[in-house]
Scaffold this motif. Sequence first.
Motif, PDB file in Angstrom:
ATOM      1  N   ASP A  78      59.485  40.009  43.949  1.00 48.91           N
ATOM      2  CA  ASP A  78      60.552  40.416  44.866  1.00 48.91           C
ATOM      3  C   ASP A  78      60.120  40.386  46.326  1.00 48.91           C
ATOM      4  N   VAL A  79      59.089  39.620  46.655  1.00 48.04           N
ATOM      5  CA  VAL A  79      58.613  39.534  48.035  1.00 48.04           C
ATOM      6  C   VAL A  79      59.389  38.444  48.771  1.00 48.04           C
ATOM      7  N   ASP A  80      60.047  38.834  49.865  1.00 48.25           N
ATOM      8  CA  ASP A  80      60.800  37.874  50.676  1.00 48.25           C
ATOM      9  C   ASP A  80      59.935  37.333  51.809  1.00 48.25           C
ATOM     10  N   ASP A  81      60.226  36.112  52.221  1.00 51.16           N
ATOM     11  CA  ASP A  81      59.415  35.457  53.246  1.00 51.16           C
ATOM     12  C   ASP A  81      59.459  36.167  54.594  1.00 51.16           C
ATOM     13  N   ASP A  82      60.549  36.887  54.878  1.00 43.49           N
ATOM     14  CA  ASP A  82      60.676  37.499  56.199  1.00 43.49           C
ATOM     15  C   ASP A  82      60.183  38.944  56.238  1.00 43.49           C
ATOM     16  N   GLU A  83      59.596  39.434  55.153  1.00 40.78           N
ATOM     17  CA  GLU A  83      59.087  40.808  55.139  1.00 40.78           C
ATOM     18  C   GLU A  83      57.734  40.882  55.848  1.00 40.78           C
ATOM     19  N   THR A  84      57.474  42.037  56.439  1.00 45.78           N
ATOM     20  CA  THR A  84      56.215  42.258  57.145  1.00 45.78           C
ATOM     21  C   THR A  84      55.066  42.380  56.148  1.00 45.78           C
ATOM     22  N   VAL A  85      53.999  41.669  56.432  1.00 48.51           N
ATOM     23  CA  VAL A  85      52.808  41.717  55.585  1.00 48.51           C
ATOM     24  C   VAL A  85      51.718  42.483  56.323  1.00 48.51           C
ATOM     25  N   LEU A  86      51.280  43.593  55.750  1.00 54.68           N
ATOM     26  CA  LEU A  86      50.210  44.378  56.361  1.00 54.68           C
ATOM     27  C   LEU A  86      48.876  43.656  56.203  1.00 54.68           C
ATOM     28  N   PRO A  87      47.976  43.784  57.183  1.00 56.07           N
ATOM     29  CA  PRO A  87      46.674  43.108  57.086  1.00 56.07           C
ATOM     30  C   PRO A  87      45.918  43.533  55.829  1.00 56.07           C
ATOM     31  N   SER A  88      45.143  42.617  55.297  1.00 52.69           N
ATOM     32  CA  SER A  88      44.334  42.933  54.123  1.00 52.69           C
ATOM     33  C   SER A  88      43.194  43.865  54.506  1.00 52.69           C
ATOM     34  N   LEU A  89      42.523  44.375  53.499  1.00 54.16           N
ATOM     35  CA  LEU A  89      41.381  45.257  53.726  1.00 54.16           C
ATOM     36  C   LEU A  89      40.234  44.493  54.384  1.00 54.16           C
ATOM     37  N   CYS A  90      39.300  45.229  54.961  1.00 53.48           N
ATOM     38  CA  CYS A  90      38.063  44.641  55.473  1.00 53.48           C
ATOM     39  C   CYS A  90      37.005  44.757  54.378  1.00 53.48           C
ATOM     40  N   ALA A  91      36.366  43.650  54.053  1.00 53.14           N
ATOM     41  CA  ALA A  91      35.339  43.680  53.015  1.00 53.14           C
ATOM     42  C   ALA A  91      34.090  44.407  53.500  1.00 53.14           C
ATOM     43  N   VAL A 149      44.690  38.010  37.485  1.00 45.08           N
ATOM     44  CA  VAL A 149      43.893  39.077  38.092  1.00 45.08           C
ATOM     45  C   VAL A 149      43.898  38.850  39.597  1.00 45.08           C
ATOM     46  N   LEU A 150      44.402  39.845  40.337  1.00 38.61           N
ATOM     47  CA  LEU A 150      44.474  39.772  41.788  1.00 38.61           C
ATOM     48  C   LEU A 150      43.491  40.767  42.391  1.00 38.61           C
ATOM     49  N   ALA A 151      42.913  40.411  43.531  1.00 40.44           N
ATOM     50  CA  ALA A 151      41.940  41.274  44.195  1.00 40.44           C
ATOM     51  C   ALA A 151      42.468  41.699  45.560  1.00 40.44           C
ATOM     52  N   LEU A 152      42.544  43.018  45.774  1.00 39.34           N
ATOM     53  CA  LEU A 152      42.846  43.548  47.103  1.00 39.34           C
ATOM     54  C   LEU A 152      41.575  43.664  47.936  1.00 39.34           C
ATOM     55  N   HIS A 153      40.443  43.677  47.259  1.00 40.89           N
ATOM     56  CA  HIS A 153      39.108  43.759  47.845  1.00 40.89           C
ATOM     57  C   HIS A 153      38.220  42.947  46.913  1.00 40.89           C
ATOM     58  N   PRO A 154      37.140  42.333  47.403  1.00 48.86           N
ATOM     59  CA  PRO A 154      36.311  41.518  46.507  1.00 48.86           C
ATOM     60  C   PRO A 154      35.864  42.234  45.240  1.00 48.86           C
ATOM     61  N   ALA A 156      46.635  39.430  48.592  1.00 46.92           N
ATOM     62  CA  ALA A 156      45.710  39.549  47.466  1.00 46.92           C
ATOM     63  C   ALA A 156      45.193  38.163  47.110  1.00 46.92           C
ATOM     64  N   LEU A 157      43.978  38.126  46.588  1.00 50.90           N
ATOM     65  CA  LEU A 157      43.358  36.869  46.164  1.00 50.90           C
ATOM     66  C   LEU A 157      43.502  36.716  44.658  1.00 50.90           C
ATOM     67  N   VAL A 158      43.987  35.571  44.227  1.00 47.71           N
ATOM     68  CA  VAL A 158      44.097  35.288  42.795  1.00 47.71           C
ATOM     69  C   VAL A 158      42.709  34.907  42.283  1.00 47.71           C
ATOM     70  N   GLN A 159      42.149  35.744  41.409  1.00 47.87           N
ATOM     71  CA  GLN A 159      40.801  35.490  40.903  1.00 47.87           C
ATOM     72  C   GLN A 159      40.793  34.812  39.541  1.00 47.87           C
ATOM     73  N   LYS A 160      41.735  35.174  38.673  1.00 45.66           N
ATOM     74  CA  LYS A 160      41.806  34.568  37.346  1.00 45.66           C
ATOM     75  C   LYS A 160      43.267  34.397  36.954  1.00 45.66           C
ATOM     76  N   VAL A 161      43.544  33.348  36.187  1.00 48.57           N
ATOM     77  CA  VAL A 161      44.899  33.138  35.678  1.00 48.57           C
ATOM     78  C   VAL A 161      44.832  32.683  34.226  1.00 48.57           C
ATOM     79  N   SER A 162      45.857  33.065  33.479  1.00 53.64           N
ATOM     80  CA  SER A 162      46.067  32.567  32.123  1.00 53.64           C
ATOM     81  C   SER A 162      47.564  32.349  31.968  1.00 53.64           C
ATOM     82  N   ALA A 163      48.009  32.039  30.787  1.00 50.96           N
ATOM     83  CA  ALA A 163      49.426  31.742  30.595  1.00 50.96           C
ATOM     84  C   ALA A 163      50.313  32.946  30.893  1.00 50.96           C
TER      85      ALA A 163
END
Length: 372
Positions: A283-296, A231-236, A220-227
Amino acid sequence: MYTRVETSVAVQQLANGLHDSGRDRPWVVVSSPFGTAVPEIGIDQLSSQIGDVARVFLIETGELTRQLGDLLPAQFQVYGSAGRSYPVGDAFAELSRSRLRFTHGDAQHATDQLVTDALAHAHQAGLFALAPASVITVDGTVKGFMLGGSRALVELDSGGMATVWQELTYPPVPLDWSLKPGQRVQGALDASTHRLNVENKPPTTAAISKRYPHGSITLALVQKVSAQRAVLALHPHLQLTITRADISANPLDKVDALLSEGDVVAARVIHLPSGALHLCLSDVDDDETVLPSLCAVRNGPPWLQENRPLLPLVEENEDASAVVELVGTPSPASTVVAAGVESAAAGHVALATAGPTADRLHPRPAPGPGRV
């Protein structure tokens, strides 16, 4: 086509239009250098490339630009061979949305910047969602990229070529995050400009749930942050809001200290009992499988990759690049002052704008943080 602003009455009409929050399209105002009515910025290029979605005006630097400046909020004036695109709605709400583009000896660069600004404003106004009579649905194949990656060249099945513009394809996401050479695409072609719009509607919740089972991990892409939130984006065009508890169990942690806008992070997809989707990073571990992101874009590459953040666009310092606006005949003393300011500004800009034009116009990916 563009409109010349040559009288005080025309200046008043221009100012009234810029203040009109009901304006249906961006207005672009270009000024000529002092002492001439001929602009350095490519006014004909602006008319041909954005005239279908924006109005273009030309005003001579001098008394007319002074009058216009008096009718606009501070810092929103146009003068000294520069140009500015004014978005729809409240055009004066935020100066960073309507930057003054100076030529600084590179008129083509300033022209390209104005094209980018105006198209982005038109896109935000939803003008490309409208389908004029000149728009037809076409199929084609991506042949490659040009202009520093800001344009993609598409060979149409029906013959001829079209271009996909980065400003109209999920801005500010780089085109090569959505397209690749050899990719088959379908989109809306504006026959008069040969612009091809290949943006797709975001996938439905049901489609994402099928693609990513409960508990699976994707990017996911981090689009906005506050304290306390991000806001994360799975797709634009598909955003989900998470809180500090989804990122860290420590109540003293701040979200904006853990994440930055533009980060690409691994997130666990949670299917809520309501049928909605949620994301969790804690709870995401470094050795877990990451599925490809969506196609825009259909048939395109996954739009996100680990360790490839979306870097912010670094703009030139508008105040440091200010140009002295002279009204009337300059005195020898004022000419010396102006020359000194222009010389200093030129030295500053030479450092700020080193490198290819496209790198200044478009944010590019670079190595950075991947998983949290």
